[in-house]
Write a protein that holds these residues in place. Structure first.
Motif: not given
Length: 193
Positions: A70-75
């Motif tokens: 899973y990939f996440r944004d900066d938040g």
């Protein structure tokens, strides 16, 4: 092997698949939905959900080995998932074919003993004697008359007594006299068809 890219940024769980290769593995295509793992992730998004080599199953019951990252944004919000699903059906078929090929046939002739290679005929004889004793499942000290006859019979069937002084060598290994070994051998040959 199916490779799937899910867009989870919009939270539209009915249409997460944005790219897919070999979709025939699970029967999915671009525009398809998330899986139950994707739904669980959204419920507990803060946890680490990356997982590798976990078991999965297709709708028609085929076994898969799957991995999801899973990939996440900066938040820290999950925005995408890359999933790989390997169909194990061909591997199971290959294993079944190998098992069938390696399994002895019901009507196959009995397995032959391993061939003995040595630089000295007495070493060949000693290994045959070892094999004959091992077949009884007993140590020489625990053998009875029938066990000793079985050893001599095994050796006779394999031509061991063509070796000079083989009977003497076998008698010493079986802790019987030379005369007793010859008597057993005569009984074996007299009862042979």
């Amino acid at each position: 092997c199916e490779v799937v890219l899910h867009d989870l940024s919009k939270r539209d769980v009915e249409h997460t698949i944005v790219a897919i290769e070999n979709g025939h593995v699970t029967g999915r295509e671009v525009g398809g939905p998330s899986t139950n793992r994707g739904l669980e992730l959204l419920r507990r998004e803060a946890e680490d959900h990356d997982e590798y080599g976990y078991p999965a199953r297709t709708g028609d019951g085929r076994e898969l080995r799957s991995s999801s990252v899973y990939f996440r944004d900066d938040g820290g919000r999950v925005i995408a998932a890359l999933c790989i699903n390997v169909d194990l059906t061909p591997l199971h078929a290959a294993r079944a074919a190998l098992d069938a090929a390696l399994r002895p046939a019901v009507d196959a002739p009995p397995a032959r003993d391993d061939e003995v290679f040595a630089s000295d005929i007495n070493e060949v004889l000693d290994r045959l004697i070892d094999a004959a004793i091992a077949r009884t499942g007993k140590t020489v000290a625990l053998m009875d008359r029938d066990d000793r006859i079985a050893v001599l019979s095994f050796l006779d069937e394999r031509g061991a007594f063509f070796v000079k002084r083989a009977v003497d060598r076998v008698a010493r290994r079986l802790n019987v006299s030379r005369v007793t070994a010859y008597n057993y051998l005569e009984q074996i040959r007299a009862s042979a068809p």
